[in-house]
Design an enzyme around this catalytic site. Structure first.
Site, PDB file in Angstrom:
ATOM      1  N   HIS A   1     -30.320 -23.103  38.085  1.00 47.28           N
ATOM      2  CA  HIS A   1     -30.322 -24.256  38.979  1.00 47.28           C
ATOM      3  C   HIS A   1     -29.221 -25.235  38.603  1.00 47.28           C
ATOM      4  O   HIS A   1     -28.930 -25.447  37.427  1.00 47.28           O
ATOM      5  CB  HIS A   1     -31.691 -24.967  38.861  1.00 47.28           C
ATOM      6  CG  HIS A   1     -31.969 -25.946  39.954  1.00 47.28           C
ATOM      7  ND1 HIS A   1     -32.894 -26.966  39.825  1.00 47.28           N
ATOM      8  CD2 HIS A   1     -31.459 -26.076  41.200  1.00 47.28           C
ATOM      9  CE1 HIS A   1     -32.946 -27.658  40.948  1.00 47.28           C
ATOM     10  NE2 HIS A   1     -32.082 -27.138  41.800  1.00 47.28           N
TER      11      HIS A   1
ATOM     12  N   TYR B   1     -43.237 -23.159  27.312  1.00 51.30           N
ATOM     13  CA  TYR B   1     -42.746 -23.287  28.688  1.00 51.30           C
ATOM     14  C   TYR B   1     -42.193 -21.939  29.129  1.00 51.30           C
ATOM     15  O   TYR B   1     -41.462 -21.282  28.386  1.00 51.30           O
ATOM     16  CB  TYR B   1     -41.671 -24.371  28.746  1.00 51.30           C
ATOM     17  CG  TYR B   1     -41.018 -24.546  30.088  1.00 51.30           C
ATOM     18  CD1 TYR B   1     -41.784 -24.685  31.245  1.00 51.30           C
ATOM     19  CD2 TYR B   1     -39.631 -24.589  30.210  1.00 51.30           C
ATOM     20  CE1 TYR B   1     -41.189 -24.851  32.479  1.00 51.30           C
ATOM     21  CE2 TYR B   1     -39.023 -24.762  31.439  1.00 51.30           C
ATOM     22  CZ  TYR B   1     -39.806 -24.893  32.570  1.00 51.30           C
ATOM     23  OH  TYR B   1     -39.208 -25.063  33.794  1.00 51.30           O
TER      24      TYR B   1
ATOM     25  N   HIS C   1     -39.963 -17.931  43.940  1.00 52.00           N
ATOM     26  CA  HIS C   1     -40.537 -19.040  43.179  1.00 52.00           C
ATOM     27  C   HIS C   1     -40.329 -20.310  43.997  1.00 52.00           C
ATOM     28  O   HIS C   1     -39.197 -20.717  44.240  1.00 52.00           O
ATOM     29  CB  HIS C   1     -39.833 -19.149  41.822  1.00 52.00           C
ATOM     30  CG  HIS C   1     -40.492 -20.084  40.851  1.00 52.00           C
ATOM     31  ND1 HIS C   1     -40.647 -21.436  41.102  1.00 52.00           N
ATOM     32  CD2 HIS C   1     -41.031 -19.867  39.628  1.00 52.00           C
ATOM     33  CE1 HIS C   1     -41.254 -22.001  40.074  1.00 52.00           C
ATOM     34  NE2 HIS C   1     -41.499 -21.072  39.170  1.00 52.00           N
TER      35      HIS C   1
ATOM     36  N   HIS D   1     -28.669 -25.168  34.450  1.00 56.44           N
ATOM     37  CA  HIS D   1     -29.751 -24.837  33.526  1.00 56.44           C
ATOM     38  C   HIS D   1     -30.597 -23.720  34.123  1.00 56.44           C
ATOM     39  O   HIS D   1     -30.409 -23.320  35.263  1.00 56.44           O
ATOM     40  CB  HIS D   1     -30.611 -26.066  33.214  1.00 56.44           C
ATOM     41  CG  HIS D   1     -31.218 -26.695  34.436  1.00 56.44           C
ATOM     42  ND1 HIS D   1     -30.516 -27.551  35.256  1.00 56.44           N
ATOM     43  CD2 HIS D   1     -32.457 -26.593  34.988  1.00 56.44           C
ATOM     44  CE1 HIS D   1     -31.285 -27.950  36.252  1.00 56.44           C
ATOM     45  NE2 HIS D   1     -32.470 -27.378  36.118  1.00 56.44           N
TER      46      HIS D   1
ATOM     47  N   GLU E   1     -33.362 -34.455  35.274  1.00 51.21           N
ATOM     48  CA  GLU E   1     -34.628 -33.916  34.791  1.00 51.21           C
ATOM     49  C   GLU E   1     -34.807 -34.161  33.293  1.00 51.21           C
ATOM     50  O   GLU E   1     -34.049 -33.634  32.479  1.00 51.21           O
ATOM     51  CB  GLU E   1     -34.698 -32.412  35.063  1.00 51.21           C
ATOM     52  CG  GLU E   1     -34.496 -32.025  36.518  1.00 51.21           C
ATOM     53  CD  GLU E   1     -34.463 -30.525  36.724  1.00 51.21           C
ATOM     54  OE1 GLU E   1     -34.598 -29.786  35.726  1.00 51.21           O
ATOM     55  OE2 GLU E   1     -34.292 -30.082  37.874  1.00 51.21           O
TER      56      GLU E   1
END
Length: 434
Positions: A332, A347, A289, A368, A338
């Protein structure tokens, strides 16, 4: 002021960063100079500067306006009794935060009264950082407004808006955005019974398109898809309140004329709109990704080279085809901060709890990633081409920590159980390869 019907056909100019020019009447724009001694239509010449005079030409933003009355024709500003409640920073809180959607108020509420302060990186007098708001409204503005504190990025989630500006009219709807330069006077009219959305106030360098690097000369948000209004004016002597936001406070004065009296203009310090559905999404066609920076629509550069003051990033409909890959956004911990919102659909990293109109905040080094349900499905999924459809999430990503407001930490929309979505992550470790 009059409410303008949504059936009125609007015309736009195409491009990003252009030296635009437009006139609502012939001879409104002087030829060969900016400030003639006597304008042929008796208009006043006024320069609207968005940068210092001495910045590099590539950075300079200014527009010349030709108007019936100069902006200087107003009385003394008075501090308003009604201020934005709860906008001061709340207690320091390193936790991951998420909010449900805010309800449309029952009492008559226009766009300005409906601003809900959620988070900010710095005091408004600093020429850097951002402030984040939600808005909820059920009535059109009958007054004009401008912010001396920063450039506004408006992201509708529910309800269409007509934004009347000094330089012309912009219509936007969910899945479109509008950007309004610092100091531009405007009025928000509702084209539906109610409206809700997100707002990023950029205190730093003006938003611009990101560099494309090895992507090449095309891709992401293309310049031709940005639309700037054409000149439009009203010649009215009806009194109108003008509100300004200055260092976070609201001040007002009374005008004896319409502030939307610009008959012609030319320059590049302009409002514009963009349809997020036109974004040219880039992704992998092999494995892994890619970093979410490939989804950047607009950016405001920060003091550290390569670290944005603010990136506006979207997660639009797209194909997922990566082979032998955990396809959702990976787990992450990030130097950047963010703030996320959801315009439509779901989402792909959150199966539950993150709904349209809601928001989340993951500050610097807050761990997260996909919730438990999403992770389990992604690990077990058959990896065939899959289209993520009917979705539009976005992110305001900044190099500065976003301090939640007191209101954001005290409001009933704050989800106190957000951390629970990672509580039951399965232990799948084995010392023998599978």
């Amino acid at each position: 002021m009059a409410i303008h019907s949504s059936s009125d056909a609007l015309v736009y100019q195409s491009g990003f960063g252009n030296q635009f020019s437009s006139e609502a009447l012939p001879d409104a724009l002087p030829v060969g100079q900016n400030s003639p001694q006597k304008h042929p239509l008796g208009l006043y010449a006024e320069q609207f500067s968005g940068t210092a005079f001495t910045v590099a030409r590539s950075e300079a933003r200014r527009t010349w306006l030709y108007r019936i009355k100069p902006s200087a024709a107003h009385s003394r500003y008075q501090r308003m009794d009604r201020q934005m409640a709860g906008q001061e920073p709340g207690p320091i809180n390193p936790n991951r935060l998420r909010w449900n959607a805010f309800d449309i108020p029952a009492a008559p509420t226009d766009f300005i009264d409906g601003l809900i302060p959620l988070a900010s990186t710095s005091a408004a007098e600093q020429a850097e950082g951002v402030s984040v708001y939600l808005y909820t409204a059920n009535t059109s503005m009958q007054r004009a407004f401008f912010s001396a504190d920063g450039e506004w990025l408006v992201v509708p989630q529910q309800g269409r808006l007509r934004i009347v500006t000094e330089l012309g009219l912009l219509d936007i709807e969910p899945l479109e955005i509008a950007v309004l330069p610092r100091g531009l006077k405007f009025c928000v009219q509702l084209l539906d019974s109610s409206a809700r959305g997100y707002l990023c106030e950029n205190h730093g360098c003006a938003l611009r398109l990101p560099e494309l690097g090895p992507i090449g000369s095309n891709g992401l948000a293309n310049s031709r898809d940005f639309l700037t209004p054409v000149a439009w004016f009203e010649d009215s002597r009806q009194p109108m309140q003008l509100v300004q936001k200055f260092l976070g406070e609201l001040w007002s004065t009374q005008l004896e004329h319409s502030p939307f009296d610009v008959v012609g203009w030319h320059g590049n310090n302009v409002p514009y709109k963009y349809d997020l559905r036109r974004f040219n999404t880039i992704g992998t066609v092999s494995y892994d990704h890619p970093d979410p920076s490939i989804f950047t629509v607009l950016t405001s550069p920060g003091a550290i080279h390569g670290q944005a003051n603010i990136d506006f990033v979207i997660f639009p409909p797209r194909w997922m085809v990566a082979e032998n890959t955990f396809r959702p956004p990976w787990f992450h911990r990030n130097l950047m901060n963010e703030f996320m919102g959801l315009i439509d659909g779901a989402y792909d990293a959150k199966a539950e709890g993150f709904m349209p109109g809601g928001a989340s905040l993951h500050n610097c080094m807050s761990a997260h990633g996909p919730d438990n349900v999403t992770a389990e499905k992604a690990i077990a999924a058959e990896l065939k081409p899959h289209r993520i459809d009917n979705t539009m999430a976005f992110m305001f990503e900044t190099g500065k920590v976003l301090r939640p407001s007191r209101h954001a930490l005290d409001c009933p929309q704050l989800q106190t159980d957000y951390d629970a979505c990672w509580k039951d992550m399965a232990r799948t470790f084995t010392q023998e390869p599978r």
